[in-house]
Design a protein around this motif. Structure first.
Motif, PDB file in Angstrom:
ATOM      1  N   GLY A  91       0.939  -1.021   0.049  1.00 58.40           N
ATOM      2  CA  GLY A  91      -0.158  -0.036  -0.266  1.00 58.40           C
ATOM      3  C   GLY A  91       0.374   0.958  -0.097  1.00 58.40           C
ATOM      4  N   ILE A  92       2.180   1.554  -0.477  1.00 59.22           N
ATOM      5  CA  ILE A  92       3.249   2.047  -0.280  1.00 59.22           C
ATOM      6  C   ILE A  92       2.547   2.803  -1.670  1.00 59.22           C
ATOM      7  CG2 ILE A  92       4.558   3.646  -0.055  1.00 59.22           C
ATOM      8  CD1 ILE A  92       5.839   1.056   1.345  1.00 59.22           C
ATOM      9  N   ALA A  93       2.342   4.361  -1.952  1.00 59.09           N
ATOM     10  CA  ALA A  93       2.141   4.775  -3.100  1.00 59.09           C
ATOM     11  C   ALA A  93       3.287   5.891  -3.321  1.00 59.09           C
ATOM     12  CB  ALA A  93       0.582   5.436  -3.549  1.00 59.09           C
ATOM     13  N   ARG A  94       4.019   5.762  -4.510  1.00 57.39           N
ATOM     14  CA  ARG A  94       4.551   7.383  -4.737  1.00 57.39           C
ATOM     15  C   ARG A  94       4.061   7.765  -6.803  1.00 57.39           C
ATOM     16  NH1 ARG A  94       4.821   7.458  -0.577  1.00 57.39           N
ATOM     17  NH2 ARG A  94       6.387   7.651   0.606  1.00 57.39           N
ATOM     18  N   PRO A  95       4.519   8.533  -6.369  1.00 55.91           N
ATOM     19  CA  PRO A  95       4.813   9.043  -8.390  1.00 55.91           C
ATOM     20  C   PRO A  95       5.389   9.244  -9.091  1.00 55.91           C
ATOM     21  CG  PRO A  95       4.564  11.071  -6.949  1.00 55.91           C
ATOM     22  CD  PRO A  95       4.660  10.083  -6.703  1.00 55.91           C
ATOM     23  N   TYR A  96       5.528   8.235 -10.448  1.00 58.15           N
ATOM     24  CA  TYR A  96       7.165   8.505 -10.735  1.00 58.15           C
ATOM     25  C   TYR A  96       6.959   8.854 -12.473  1.00 58.15           C
ATOM     26  CZ  TYR A  96       9.623   5.963  -7.464  1.00 58.15           C
ATOM     27  OH  TYR A  96      10.014   6.026  -5.126  1.00 58.15           O
ATOM     28  N   SER A  97       8.812   9.250 -13.197  1.00 57.64           N
ATOM     29  CA  SER A  97       8.197   9.675 -14.813  1.00 57.64           C
ATOM     30  C   SER A  97       8.557   8.121 -15.296  1.00 57.64           C
ATOM     31  CB  SER A  97       8.951  10.592 -14.445  1.00 57.64           C
ATOM     32  OG  SER A  97       9.108  12.515 -13.718  1.00 57.64           O
ATOM     33  N   LEU A  98       7.255   8.221 -16.144  1.00 58.35           N
ATOM     34  CA  LEU A  98       7.998   7.613 -17.975  1.00 58.35           C
ATOM     35  C   LEU A  98       9.518   7.960 -17.950  1.00 58.35           C
ATOM     36  CD1 LEU A  98       4.790   6.767 -18.025  1.00 58.35           C
ATOM     37  CD2 LEU A  98       5.335   4.975 -17.889  1.00 58.35           C
ATOM     38  N   ALA A  99       9.822   6.412 -18.023  1.00 55.38           N
ATOM     39  CA  ALA A  99      11.543   6.155 -18.952  1.00 55.38           C
ATOM     40  C   ALA A  99      11.176   6.017 -20.446  1.00 55.38           C
ATOM     41  CB  ALA A  99      12.304   5.840 -18.147  1.00 55.38           C
ATOM     42  N   SER A 100      10.242   5.082 -20.260  1.00 55.65           N
ATOM     43  CA  SER A 100      10.238   4.487 -21.729  1.00 55.65           C
ATOM     44  C   SER A 100       9.236   5.143 -22.716  1.00 55.65           C
ATOM     45  CB  SER A 100       9.091   3.146 -21.459  1.00 55.65           C
ATOM     46  OG  SER A 100       7.956   3.583 -20.792  1.00 55.65           O
ATOM     47  N   LEU A 101       9.128   4.866 -23.793  1.00 53.52           N
ATOM     48  CA  LEU A 101       8.377   5.298 -25.787  1.00 53.52           C
ATOM     49  C   LEU A 101       7.226   4.069 -26.167  1.00 53.52           C
ATOM     50  CD1 LEU A 101       8.669   8.126 -26.632  1.00 53.52           C
ATOM     51  CD2 LEU A 101       9.957   6.844 -28.965  1.00 53.52           C
ATOM     52  N   ALA A 102       6.051   4.936 -25.434  1.00 51.76           N
ATOM     53  CA  ALA A 102       4.571   4.078 -25.834  1.00 51.76           C
ATOM     54  C   ALA A 102       5.097   4.128 -27.900  1.00 51.76           C
ATOM     55  CB  ALA A 102       3.643   5.005 -25.866  1.00 51.76           C
ATOM     56  N   GLY A 103       5.020   2.534 -28.287  1.00 57.53           N
ATOM     57  CA  GLY A 103       5.542   2.082 -28.972  1.00 57.53           C
ATOM     58  C   GLY A 103       6.667   1.221 -29.498  1.00 57.53           C
ATOM     59  N   GLU A 104       7.582   2.206 -29.147  1.00 56.22           N
ATOM     60  CA  GLU A 104       9.112   1.282 -29.159  1.00 56.22           C
ATOM     61  C   GLU A 104       9.159   0.002 -28.438  1.00 56.22           C
ATOM     62  OE1 GLU A 104      12.134   3.626 -30.411  1.00 56.22           O
ATOM     63  OE2 GLU A 104      10.612   5.005 -31.844  1.00 56.22           O
ATOM     64  N   ASP A 105       8.901   0.426 -26.777  1.00 59.77           N
ATOM     65  CA  ASP A 105       9.459  -0.363 -25.840  1.00 59.77           C
ATOM     66  C   ASP A 105       8.065  -1.127 -25.220  1.00 59.77           C
ATOM     67  OD1 ASP A 105      11.619   1.109 -25.080  1.00 59.77           O
ATOM     68  OD2 ASP A 105      10.842   2.556 -24.221  1.00 59.77           O
ATOM     69  N   PRO A 106       8.767  -2.305 -24.574  1.00 67.99           N
ATOM     70  CA  PRO A 106       7.156  -3.975 -24.706  1.00 67.99           C
ATOM     71  C   PRO A 106       6.779  -3.430 -23.047  1.00 67.99           C
ATOM     72  CG  PRO A 106       8.573  -4.873 -24.634  1.00 67.99           C
ATOM     73  CD  PRO A 106       9.560  -2.821 -25.463  1.00 67.99           C
ATOM     74  N   TRP A 107       7.271  -2.470 -22.402  1.00 64.70           N
ATOM     75  CA  TRP A 107       7.073  -3.046 -20.718  1.00 64.70           C
ATOM     76  C   TRP A 107       7.392  -0.959 -20.888  1.00 64.70           C
ATOM     77  CZ3 TRP A 107      11.792  -4.284 -22.843  1.00 64.70           C
ATOM     78  CH2 TRP A 107      12.911  -3.749 -23.157  1.00 64.70           C
ATOM     79  N   LEU A 108       6.670  -0.474 -19.410  1.00 65.89           N
ATOM     80  CA  LEU A 108       6.313   0.715 -18.730  1.00 65.89           C
ATOM     81  C   LEU A 108       8.187   0.559 -17.912  1.00 65.89           C
ATOM     82  CD1 LEU A 108       2.805   0.736 -17.667  1.00 65.89           C
ATOM     83  CD2 LEU A 108       3.815   1.335 -19.194  1.00 65.89           C
ATOM     84  N   GLU A 109       8.942   1.758 -18.010  1.00 67.22           N
ATOM     85  CA  GLU A 109      10.549   1.967 -17.322  1.00 67.22           C
ATOM     86  C   GLU A 109       9.897   3.246 -16.314  1.00 67.22           C
ATOM     87  OE1 GLU A 109      13.380   0.859 -19.688  1.00 67.22           O
ATOM     88  OE2 GLU A 109      14.450   2.625 -19.080  1.00 67.22           O
ATOM     89  N   PHE A 110      10.705   2.495 -15.131  1.00 70.04           N
ATOM     90  CA  PHE A 110      11.276   3.656 -14.289  1.00 70.04           C
ATOM     91  C   PHE A 110      12.289   3.880 -13.677  1.00 70.04           C
ATOM     92  CE2 PHE A 110       6.209   1.913 -14.567  1.00 70.04           C
ATOM     93  CZ  PHE A 110       5.775   3.886 -15.065  1.00 70.04           C
ATOM     94  N   HIS A 111      12.749   4.624 -12.955  1.00 67.62           N
ATOM     95  CA  HIS A 111      14.181   5.319 -12.634  1.00 67.62           C
ATOM     96  C   HIS A 111      13.568   5.722 -11.402  1.00 67.62           C
ATOM     97  CE1 HIS A 111      15.506   6.028 -17.130  1.00 67.62           C
ATOM     98  NE2 HIS A 111      15.181   4.433 -16.830  1.00 67.62           N
ATOM     99  N   ILE A 112      14.488   4.673 -10.424  1.00 66.17           N
ATOM    100  CA  ILE A 112      13.892   4.507  -9.045  1.00 66.17           C
ATOM    101  C   ILE A 112      15.340   5.343  -8.595  1.00 66.17           C
ATOM    102  CG2 ILE A 112      12.992   4.125  -6.895  1.00 66.17           C
ATOM    103  CD1 ILE A 112      10.896   2.450  -8.636  1.00 66.17           C
ATOM    104  N   ASP A 113      15.288   6.492  -7.400  1.00 74.93           N
ATOM    105  CA  ASP A 113      16.530   7.166  -6.887  1.00 74.93           C
ATOM    106  C   ASP A 113      16.644   6.232  -5.629  1.00 74.93           C
ATOM    107  OD1 ASP A 113      18.660   7.916  -5.337  1.00 74.93           O
ATOM    108  OD2 ASP A 113      17.985  10.048  -6.166  1.00 74.93           O
ATOM    109  N   CYS A 114      17.493   5.463  -5.087  1.00 75.88           N
ATOM    110  CA  CYS A 114      17.477   5.072  -3.943  1.00 75.88           C
ATOM    111  C   CYS A 114      19.017   5.299  -3.664  1.00 75.88           C
ATOM    112  CB  CYS A 114      17.603   3.176  -4.297  1.00 75.88           C
ATOM    113  SG  CYS A 114      16.107   2.366  -4.843  1.00 75.88           S
ATOM    114  N   ARG A 115      19.530   6.444  -3.152  1.00 76.03           N
ATOM    115  CA  ARG A 115      20.071   6.545  -2.635  1.00 76.03           C
ATOM    116  C   ARG A 115      20.012   7.197  -0.725  1.00 76.03           C
ATOM    117  NH1 ARG A 115      21.848  13.018  -4.702  1.00 76.03           N
ATOM    118  NH2 ARG A 115      19.350  12.366  -5.120  1.00 76.03           N
TER     119      ARG A 115
END
Length: 312
Positions: free
Chosen positions: A132-156
């Motif tokens: 139940g933890i929710a956070r917004p993240y920007s999509l790094a993938s490109l619709a129509g080219e990538d078969p997945w949804l990609e996110f980059h999570i800062d874990c510093r």
């Protein structure tokens, strides 16, 4: 005194109380992140009654018609009955396709949604963990080219979502919340204009999608991408970016370490007053970038910024 009803229970609240604070004080587990109406993590549905909404334009007309409100932006002024967003009921299931670490502190998460999701480069998506933890993240993938949804999570740094993300494994299931437009986009009318893309840390994520979107649409002007990282080991996507630069002579990639940033900005020059700047990162980074660009002669209305607001 107004009465707040949720999950079959009634709670008296002081008139004018912030709805998010009232729900949290009642022990209702409402996720939240920015408290600024930007992340949309604290959406609730009004079943009856109407709160005082300080930011009615934050949601679409269709969402508002369905009763959705952002709890952080609302005040309880009369009796109110709400339903909290339920990721199991309201969210879209997605399976983790892969997890890897392109740099020591950046986790790359690729998801396969249960059904196709229409999106454009520069948009955000709310991710829910099984707990139940929710956070917004920007999509790094490109619709129509990538078969997945990609996110980059800062874990510093330690955080509720980043700590959970370190334990993600392929095959795990997440839930997807609201897809919303960010401040960044690519406009085909920009095709001949120079683009300056500046990102700090995982601010590179949406810029990577936008860059590929511009190149896919045959952008003709010069494109300069500047990635600022704490140190050289955090300059991730180096191979992918170099491959793009090798195939597109108008693209220039620059990597700057944080300690080198003042000197790099002092030397920054615009190739044209027609340049459009797309900026992404923490507020302090955006302010630094935009101030220097303004001093270099770039009007504010030619800068588009996506701020990664810290968790409140």
């Amino acid at each position: 005194m107004p009465e707040l009803r949720v999950a079959g229970q009634a709670y008296p609240v002081n008139p004018g109380s912030n709805l998010l604070d009232a729900l949290l004080a009642a022990g209702i587990a409402v996720p939240y992140s920015c408290r600024a109406g930007s992340c949309h993590a604290c959406m609730v549905r009004c079943v009856s009654g109407e709160p005082l909404d300080n930011n009615p334009d934050a949601l679409s007309a269709a969402q508002r018609a369905q009763g959705w409100r952002l709890a952080c932006q609302c005040r309880v002024v009369d009796d109110l009955n709400v339903e909290v967003f339920d990721p199991v009921r309201d969210g879209l299931p997605a399976t983790i396709a892969s997890v890897d670490w392109p740099s020591p502190n950046v986790l790359r998460l690729r998801l396969a949604p249960e059904r196709p999701l229409r999106y454009r480069a520069g948009q955000h998506l709310l991710l829910w963990t099984a707990s139940g933890i929710a956070r917004p993240y920007s999509l790094a993938s490109l619709a129509g080219e990538d078969p997945w949804l990609e996110f980059h999570i800062d874990c510093r740094h330690s955080g509720a979502f980043s700590d959970a993300a370190r334990q993600f494994q392929a095959g795990d299931t997440l839930r997807l919340g609201e897809l919303r437009g960010g401040a960044l986009h690519y406009d085909p009318n920009w095709q001949q204009r120079p683009l300056l893309l500046m990102g700090a840390g995982t601010g590179l994520a949406p810029l990577y999608g936008l860059l590929r979107d511009a190149l896919r649409q045959d952008h003709q002007g010069n494109i300069r991408l500047v990635h600022v990282a704490a140190h050289s080991s955090e300059h991730y996507l180096a191979t992918e970016l170099q491959a793009l630069a090798a195939g597109h002579p108008q693209l220039q990639i620059e990597r700057v370490e944080a300690a080198e940033l003042p000197a790099a900005l002092a030397e920054l020059r615009l190739v044209s007053r027609q340049t459009l700047a797309l900026l992404c990162g923490q507020p302090a980074s955006i302010e630094t970038f935009s101030r220097r660009l303004y001093l270099a002669g770039l009007p504010r209305n030619q800068m588009y910024a996506d701020l990664f607001l810290p968790h409140a």
